[in-house]
Scaffold this motif. Structure first.
Motif, mmCIF file in Angstrom:
data_model
loop_
_atom_site.group_PDB
_atom_site.id
_atom_site.type_symbol
_atom_site.label_atom_id
_atom_site.label_comp_id
_atom_site.label_asym_id
_atom_site.label_seq_id
_atom_site.Cartn_x
_atom_site.Cartn_y
_atom_site.Cartn_z
ATOM 1 N N GLY A 81 0.782 -1.233 0.000
ATOM 2 C CA GLY A 81 0.000 0.000 0.000
ATOM 3 C C GLY A 81 0.812 1.280 0.000
ATOM 4 N N LYS A 82 2.047 1.232 0.491
ATOM 5 C CA LYS A 82 2.857 2.456 0.551
ATOM 6 C C LYS A 82 3.485 2.803 -0.797
ATOM 7 N N ALA A 86 -2.892 2.833 -6.092
ATOM 8 C CA ALA A 86 -4.272 2.642 -5.649
ATOM 9 C C ALA A 86 -4.522 3.278 -4.286
ATOM 10 N N ALA A 87 -3.453 3.495 -3.514
ATOM 11 C CA ALA A 87 -3.607 4.115 -2.201
ATOM 12 C C ALA A 87 -4.036 5.571 -2.317
ATOM 13 N N VAL A 328 -8.892 -3.543 3.813
ATOM 14 C CA VAL A 328 -9.806 -2.412 3.888
ATOM 15 C C VAL A 328 -8.984 -1.128 3.812
ATOM 16 N N LEU A 329 -9.235 -0.333 2.787
ATOM 17 C CA LEU A 329 -8.587 0.967 2.673
ATOM 18 C C LEU A 329 -9.039 1.811 3.858
ATOM 19 N N ASN A 330 -8.071 2.364 4.612
ATOM 20 C CA ASN A 330 -8.444 3.138 5.791
ATOM 21 C C ASN A 330 -7.539 4.347 5.934
ATOM 22 N N ASP A 331 -8.083 5.373 6.549
ATOM 23 C CA ASP A 331 -7.302 6.577 6.780
ATOM 24 C C ASP A 331 -7.734 7.211 8.091
ATOM 25 N N ALA A 332 -7.041 8.274 8.457
ATOM 26 C CA ALA A 332 -7.392 9.080 9.623
ATOM 27 C C ALA A 332 -7.025 10.516 9.301
ATOM 28 N N HIS A 341 1.879 2.017 9.582
ATOM 29 C CA HIS A 341 1.909 0.703 8.930
ATOM 30 C C HIS A 341 0.519 0.261 8.463
ATOM 31 N N ILE A 342 -0.528 0.686 9.169
ATOM 32 C CA ILE A 342 -1.886 0.232 8.843
ATOM 33 C C ILE A 342 -2.610 1.220 7.939
ATOM 34 N N HIS A 343 -2.536 2.498 8.274
ATOM 35 C CA HIS A 343 -3.291 3.485 7.503
ATOM 36 C C HIS A 343 -2.831 3.515 6.048
ATOM 37 N N THR A 344 -3.809 3.482 5.144
ATOM 38 C CA THR A 344 -3.503 3.584 3.722
ATOM 39 C C THR A 344 -2.983 4.973 3.385
#
Length: 614
Positions: A81-82, A86-87, A328-332, A341-344
């Motif tokens: 993802g990094k 697509a991110a 699951v594409l996720n952000d904050a 590491h987790i957030h897209t």
């Protein structure tokens, strides 16, 4: 880490969390902080790791470390993802339901969006039950919508506020859980009967920070207070509501602990760390049962109200992530060092009280440098396409292309918020959606040169992208004028309806026109005279209507939301030389009331060709 003149200093620390404490939390001194149970509460096991590499190889090395150490390493179609483009996918935010979902999917396809995202699908936050206006069939109803979208090549996402808890949730009403997040304990000075609305307590510093709900918990009753009165050694809580939020008012002994609760100005409460885990579990269950592929952890900083700082934020997301059965594409809205590491990606909402071109522009641009420094996918935030209201005009093509040119210049994705009402009523919506598709197609294919991107990301420039064929596009620089105003009620004696202005253009070209009538009354047959010719528009335009004349020589009269009322056949040509020119505007007033006429003109320069390399 601190960069000093002859080297770098690193300072590491680990905190023991297995004891009850009283700490400063959100500006409140001596807030109750409950212990973290289990191994996470101990310092034992804390580790520090260094790695070294060339700057250009750092991202790849981090990816290797994630795999070696078993850290989260989410993939998009097999690519990390990094590094996956697509991110940085743009997406549509709307307020759709199962009743109009087909229309939403059709509009998303016109724009080329691969993700559609619901702005507020939940009836409550905590148990996260679905609003029946969204679906009447619970998780299964959402699953059907997800499957329908998937068949069209589109993924579905939903929005929530992480650990914020609504007061209609079953954790609050009718029997509140013991795990509502507490600021601390208050001391009663006497027993309470069930009807008492003024309560005396010993003075407490917990009242130093004003709250919104003013909520307290005693046994299984919630109480809210209206205001406080200082009585020296005691405080009088006045205008108390007993049995608040559907709980039951009962009598209580003086010895029973009365807890003051944390809340937020959104009129929400918070869970403690134990209950917060259940929030994570439910959100993971939703993803797994429905197949939803996107979520934003908006308000993730709410987890830190527990007094457990970044640990609480990370715990919330890690617990959710480790239960997923699909990516699951996720952000904050903010980036934590560990959740990198987790957030897209990061993305964030904007205050809708500002126009598209002025909504936190400096912040959007500043964040791009932040993403670059942190080796993180780039996003520009949320934009809003709106209908006309008392404060703002309907979103125009020029406004949209300003946002899209910024996206192309920074090579950053965005969220485009378009409510379903706007999708139905905006007269140019399909044209706007097609424009989104063209700009994003070129951005995602990296078709813009570095020189073009440098120019595009200047927020003071204006651009127009024109599709020639599926592979070829023209990029035009634009000059968009200020607003010129002609108040027909303030004409000099003997002066006909109109005005004389000086117009400037860096380009010798045709000009486009955006003419708006503002105020009671109607004008007829507006015309413009420049050194290069005269153009006249035989038509009538009334209050909150527009005359729109485009570079292709077409003119229409529209309502306030650009729905076409009539087509107009212009007479003459709209030409403007480069530099400064005298321009005469005239029109007839056909009503007793004299409105104001507001005009902007647009000129365009020589285009640069852009070819889509497949």
């Amino acid at each position: 880490a601190a960069d000093i003149s002859d080297g770098t200093v690193f300072h590491f620390s680990a905190r023991r969390r297995n004891k009850q404490e009283y700490r400063q939390v959100q500006g409140l001194n001596n807030s109750l902080v409950l212990p973290v149970e289990g191994a996470d509460g101990l310092i034992k096991g804390a580790k520090i790791a260094f790695f070294g590499s060339k700057n250009t190889e750092a991202l790849a090395r981090i990816g290797e470390i994630e795999l070696e150490q078993g850290l989260p390493h989410p993939l998009f179609d097999g690519e990390w993802g990094k590094t996956a483009r697509a991110a940085m996918k743009s997406y549509l935010i709307s307020d759709f339901s199962e009743n109009n979902f087909d229309m939403i999917l059709d509009k998303a396809k016109i724009a080329g969006f691969k993700y559609v995202y619901h702005s507020g699908p939940f009836l409550d936050w905590g148990h996260f039950n679905w609003d029946p206006k969204f679906t009447k069939s619970g998780d299964e109803g959402v699953r059907k919508m997800v499957d329908k979208a998937k068949a069209e090549g589109i993924a579905v996402g939903v929005h929530t506020l992480s650990n914020f808890m609504t007061t209609n949730d079953a954790y609050v009403t009718p029997v509140p859980t013991e795990h509502l997040l507490k600021q601390g304990v208050l001391s009663l000075t006497a027993d309470l009967d069930k009807d008492q609305t003024e309560i005396t307590i010993k003075k407490s510093s917990l009242f130093d920070r004003p709250m919104t709900l003013n909520a307290m918990q005693i046994d299984q009753e919630l109480i809210t207070y209206g205001n406080t009165e200082d009585k020296g050694e005691t405080l009088l809580l006045k205008n108390c509501k007993r049995g608040a939020y559907g709980t039951t008012a009962t009598a209580h002994s003086q010895k029973t602990p009365l807890y003051k609760l944390w809340d937020y100005p959104y009129k929400t409460l918070f869970p403690d760390l134990v209950l917060q885990d259940k929030f994570s579990d439910r959100l993971a269950e939703i993803m797994n049962k429905t197949g939803l592929c996107q979520i934003s952890f908006d308000g993730l900083e709410g987890c830190s109200y527990t007094g457990q700082d970044e640990y609480a934020n990370n715990r919330f997301v890690y617990r959710w992530y480790n239960q997923l059965n699909h990516n699951v594409l996720n952000d904050a809205s903010r980036l934590s060092h560990n959740l990198w590491h987790i957030h897209t990606r990061m993305n964030w909402g904007e205050p809708w009280g500002e126009a598209m071109r002025t909504g936190q522009v400096e912040n959007r641009i500043k964040n791009q440098a932040f993403f670059k420094r942190n080796l993180f996918p780039r996003m520009l935030g949320w934009f809003l396409i709106r209908l006309a209201d008392r404060n703002f005009e309907c979103s125009s093509l020029e406004d949209l292309e300003w946002a899209l040119s910024e996206s192309a210049g920074f090579d950053a994705g965005y969220a485009m918020t378009i409510n379903s009402n706007t999708l139905r009523r905006h007269g140019q919506i399909d044209k706007l959606l097609e424009t989104i598709k063209n700009w994003d197609k070129l951005r995602e294919a990296e078709a813009f040169t570095e020189e073009q991107k440098t120019l595009l990301r200047d927020p003071l420039t204006e651009w127009h992208l024109e599709k020639v064929s599926e592979e070829n596009y023209n990029l035009y620089p634009l000059h968009i004028s200020k607003h010129y105003r002609c108040n027909l009620a303030e004409m000099q004696p003997g002066q006909p309806g109109g005005a004389d202005w000086s117009w400037e253009s860096p380009y010798e070209s045709m000009y486009a026109i955006r003419l708006k009538v503002d105020g009671d009354g109607t004008i007829k047959d507006p015309s413009f005279t420049t050194p290069k010719g005269v153009i006249k528009f035989p038509c009538e335009i009334s209050d909150r209507q527009y005359l729109l004349y485009t570079f292709d020589g077409k003119a229409v009269v529209t309502d306030k939301n650009y729905n076409v009322i009539s087509e107009v056949q212009p007479q003459g040509k709209a030409l403007l030389p480069a530099g400064s020119s005298a321009v005469a505007f005239s029109c007839e007033q056909t009503s007793e009331d004299a409105p104001e006429v507001i005009i902007r003109y647009i000129t365009k320069g020589t285009p640069e060709g852009i070819r889509l390399n497949k």
